[in-house]
Scaffold this active site. Structure first.
Site, mmCIF file in Angstrom:
data_model
loop_
_atom_site.group_PDB
_atom_site.id
_atom_site.type_symbol
_atom_site.label_atom_id
_atom_site.label_comp_id
_atom_site.label_asym_id
_atom_site.label_seq_id
_atom_site.Cartn_x
_atom_site.Cartn_y
_atom_site.Cartn_z
ATOM 1 N N LYS A 11 11.618 -6.158 11.967
ATOM 2 C CA LYS A 11 11.186 -5.836 13.460
ATOM 3 C C LYS A 11 11.500 -7.062 14.373
ATOM 4 O O LYS A 11 11.964 -6.781 15.459
ATOM 5 C CB LYS A 11 9.642 -5.303 13.537
ATOM 6 C CG LYS A 11 9.421 -4.941 14.854
ATOM 7 C CD LYS A 11 8.022 -3.791 14.686
ATOM 8 C CE LYS A 11 7.045 -4.608 14.255
ATOM 9 N NZ LYS A 11 5.708 -3.836 14.186
ATOM 10 N N GLU A 28 11.308 -14.325 4.700
ATOM 11 C CA GLU A 28 11.741 -13.847 3.389
ATOM 12 C C GLU A 28 13.122 -12.965 3.488
ATOM 13 O O GLU A 28 13.695 -13.147 2.796
ATOM 14 C CB GLU A 28 10.630 -13.196 2.816
ATOM 15 C CG GLU A 28 9.322 -13.839 2.428
ATOM 16 C CD GLU A 28 8.305 -13.689 3.329
ATOM 17 O OE1 GLU A 28 7.014 -13.786 3.116
ATOM 18 O OE2 GLU A 28 8.508 -13.480 4.414
ATOM 19 N N GLY A 54 4.316 -2.223 10.195
ATOM 20 C CA GLY A 54 4.874 -2.021 8.981
ATOM 21 C C GLY A 54 4.715 -1.152 7.941
ATOM 22 O O GLY A 54 5.606 -0.062 7.325
ATOM 23 N N ARG A 55 3.510 -1.132 7.480
ATOM 24 C CA ARG A 55 2.861 0.119 6.414
ATOM 25 C C ARG A 55 2.767 1.448 6.902
ATOM 26 O O ARG A 55 2.467 2.350 6.064
ATOM 27 C CB ARG A 55 1.430 -0.464 6.079
ATOM 28 C CG ARG A 55 0.609 -0.698 7.037
ATOM 29 C CD ARG A 55 -0.718 -1.436 6.813
ATOM 30 N NE ARG A 55 -1.793 -1.770 7.890
ATOM 31 C CZ ARG A 55 -1.474 -2.490 8.855
ATOM 32 N NH1 ARG A 55 -0.312 -3.571 8.774
ATOM 33 N NH2 ARG A 55 -2.444 -2.816 9.576
ATOM 34 N N GLU A 115 -4.465 -3.669 3.413
ATOM 35 C CA GLU A 115 -4.102 -4.377 4.793
ATOM 36 C C GLU A 115 -4.579 -3.875 6.054
ATOM 37 O O GLU A 115 -4.902 -4.749 7.023
ATOM 38 C CB GLU A 115 -2.331 -4.442 4.956
ATOM 39 C CG GLU A 115 -1.862 -5.333 5.747
ATOM 40 C CD GLU A 115 -0.282 -5.612 5.817
ATOM 41 O OE1 GLU A 115 -0.101 -6.370 4.886
ATOM 42 O OE2 GLU A 115 0.273 -4.866 6.383
ATOM 43 N N HIS A 138 -3.566 5.034 -21.132
ATOM 44 C CA HIS A 138 -3.617 3.941 -22.268
ATOM 45 C C HIS A 138 -3.449 2.556 -21.888
ATOM 46 O O HIS A 138 -3.081 1.804 -22.775
ATOM 47 C CB HIS A 138 -1.841 4.313 -23.132
ATOM 48 C CG HIS A 138 -2.121 5.354 -23.600
ATOM 49 N ND1 HIS A 138 -2.298 5.967 -25.011
ATOM 50 C CD2 HIS A 138 -1.608 6.858 -23.162
ATOM 51 C CE1 HIS A 138 -2.292 7.252 -25.085
ATOM 52 N NE2 HIS A 138 -1.515 7.748 -24.095
ATOM 53 N N LYS A 146 1.728 -17.691 5.968
ATOM 54 C CA LYS A 146 3.309 -17.830 6.551
ATOM 55 C C LYS A 146 3.289 -19.216 7.270
ATOM 56 O O LYS A 146 4.314 -19.943 7.127
ATOM 57 C CB LYS A 146 3.571 -16.765 7.368
ATOM 58 C CG LYS A 146 3.791 -15.248 6.836
ATOM 59 C CD LYS A 146 4.077 -14.260 7.703
ATOM 60 C CE LYS A 146 4.650 -12.997 7.155
ATOM 61 N NZ LYS A 146 4.995 -11.927 7.979
#
Length: 527
Positions: free
Chosen positions: A213, A219, A270-271, A357, A388, A503
């Site tokens: 954005k 990253e 973002g999420r 978040e 399991h 960051k």
């Protein structure tokens, strides 16, 4: 007038807190009334889904108090504040508009001089036009050949949500003649991630989607450079293979380094961005624009159900209220999301980010410390693998962990096999039913190692089949649940300051501007 108050100041919450002990779900489901309870404690959702909470530790008295709590906390009124364009993201002083990416719930919302609904529709239309040209071969690679693969480069919400949605629909699309391009994802700044994807991809026939954005995400830009270097090493011009999803004010916008750019804005977290261009580009290219539109329609339909003030008719609101009751009254620290669908293999990871978040906060929306717990730890894996793995702790561990099952009556491909009188899908669904009852009712045994106390509460969301519309409704349910819980806790569910500190320190390390413990750990890793 909407007022924002801390949870522990609300009269209805005080009444809930005064209740003595949890309702025994073991007793409720072990008696003759089990059938009535299962049919009664059920809420229809959009796209044919159903939310069933019969195995939750609630009864009519608890539900009545939760309804009172919802009214006192003005939860549906606060929802209206969101979709009508109020500045509910108090931390960043922003509107919260992800609902607008899939439909108009209230009045027109104008921001930055733009009708935001029209803006989001325009971006979806532009993505559809681009995807159709790629699929038809009108947009080709340098050799005049069709693109066959798409790779998304992003991190956090630019990866977890779109990746989970792609995986959820991949087999359905293949079975329904709606699959056009393989999709892969690069997110981790660890170079091994990008290297592995590139090594297994025919890059000459690949479109890369760079999602950032701000256009400055470290990253993502690092991985972009990795990809560009790799393309150049293969004699390819990166500008012929890359598109951007970004804001109109970022350095990626209106940039000749990209085939095309599609836009989002600061009002889409973002999420919460899977229904924006962040999810739209990769899903429209991998499948079809029509599949993405159906996904949006399913989300929009579920958003409308969240308008309902009656909590027994509003699955997201009821799910949120029960979750707060479990967290703040019963004291349960975690929630496990357990989809019995391999297609939803990464859905718990997306919900982990969405929930933790958003609601991992210890100050209220006005920056004042709160003295009650907020968001739970979210984790999960698809069944039956999880059975399991960590189910041992869920069944007999010292902590009670509420469970959210997701299941479908039919698989996505129509392919199956009959073994010992039943299909694989029937066996999968049998495990869901068995686990719900085993968790709730337990099993008495004179051997302590084989004794199951039960009283492990769960809910289930179920439907006929996982389709694009169903996936959209499922996603919107959890987004709205998280929103309602944030309202109850009086926190801001739409910023993420906890992401930022690391960051900033990482940048100091890379600039060799360190001292104290930061220098010690930097030296340890030979940075």
């Amino acid at each position: 007038m909407v007022t924002w108050e801390n949870l522990d100041t609300l009269d209805a919450f005080k009444k809930l807190s005064a209740l003595k002990g949890a309702v025994s779900v073991k007793e409720e489901l072990s008696g003759d009334g089990a059938s009535d309870r299962v049919s009664t404690y059920s809420v229809p959702m959009a796209s044919g889904l159903v939310y069933n909470y019969a195995a939750k530790q609630v009864d009519a008295k608890v539900i009545a108090l939760l309804s009172e709590l919802s009214r006192e906390a003005q939860l549906t009124e606060k929802y209206a504040e969101v979709y009508n364009g109020s500045v509910v993201n108090t931390g960043e002083k922003r509107l919260v508009l992800h609902h607008l990416t899939r439909g108009q719930l209230g009045k027109d919302v104008t921001a930055d001089g733009v009708n935001k609904r029209d803006f989001y529709k325009e971006q979806t239309a532009k993505i559809a036009e681009f995807a159709n040209k790629v699929h038809s071969g009108e947009i080709k690679n340098a050799a005049g050949e069709k693109f066959t693969t798409v790779v998304q480069i992003g991190i956090g919400g630019s990866d977890l949500g779109p990746r989970a949605m792609y995986l959820a629909l991949e087999q359905w699309a293949k079975a329904n003649n709606a699959f056009n391009m393989e999709a892969h994802f690069i997110s981790n700044v660890d170079p091994d991630d990008a290297a592995a994807v590139l090594a297994s991809t025919d890059v000459a026939h690949t479109i890369f989607i760079l999602v950032s954005k701000s256009g400055t995400t470290l990253e993502t830009l690092t991985n972009e450079s990795f990809v560009k270097d790799y393309l150049k090493s293969k004699g390819l011009n990166p500008a012929n293979h890359m598109i951007a999803v970004t804001s109109e004010t970022s350095p990626l916008a209106h940039n000749s380094d990209y085939l095309a750019a599609f836009y989002m804005d600061d009002y889409i977290g973002g999420r919460y961005s899977s229904t924006s261009a962040v999810g739209g580009a990769v899903l429209s290219l991998a499948f079809t624009p029509e599949v993405f539109q159906s996904f949006l329609d399913g989300a929009a339909a579920e958003d409308k159900t969240a308008l309902e003030a009656d909590i027994t008719k509003n699955a997201a609101l009821l799910d949120a209220l029960i979750g707060v009751y479990e967290r703040n009254v019963l004291g349960y620290p975690s929630t496990a999301v357990l989809p019995y669908s391999q297609a939803l293999s990464r859905f718990p990871a997306h919900l982990q980010q969405l929930d933790m978040e958003s609601n991992g906060k210890s100050v209220n929306r006005f920056g004042k410390e709160i003295d009650y717990v907020t968001g739970p730890v979210i984790f999960g894996e698809p069944g039956t693998n999880g059975q399991h793995s960590f189910y041992q702790l869920l069944h007999q561990g010292t902590n009670i962990i509420p469970l959210q099952f997701i299941a479908f009556q039919e698989n996505q491909t129509g392919k199956d096999v009959i073994i010992e009188g039943s299909t694989s899908q029937k066996k999968l669904c049998a495990n869901v039913a068995a686990q719900i009852v085993a968790f709730a009712c337990g099993k008495d045994d004179s051997d302590p190692n084989k004794n199951f106390a039960g009283e492990r509460p769960s809910s289930i969301i179920y439907g006929k089949q996982l389709t694009p519309a169903v996936l959209g409704s499922l996603l919107a349910h959890f987004e709205n649940k998280v929103m309602f819980q944030g309202f109850l806790w009086n926190i801001n569910s739409f910023d993420q300051e906890g992401v930022q500190l690391g960051k900033k320190l990482a940048k100091k390390v890379l600039a060799h501007n360190t001292d104290g413990a930061l220098k010690v750990y930097s030296d340890l890793l030979k940075i």
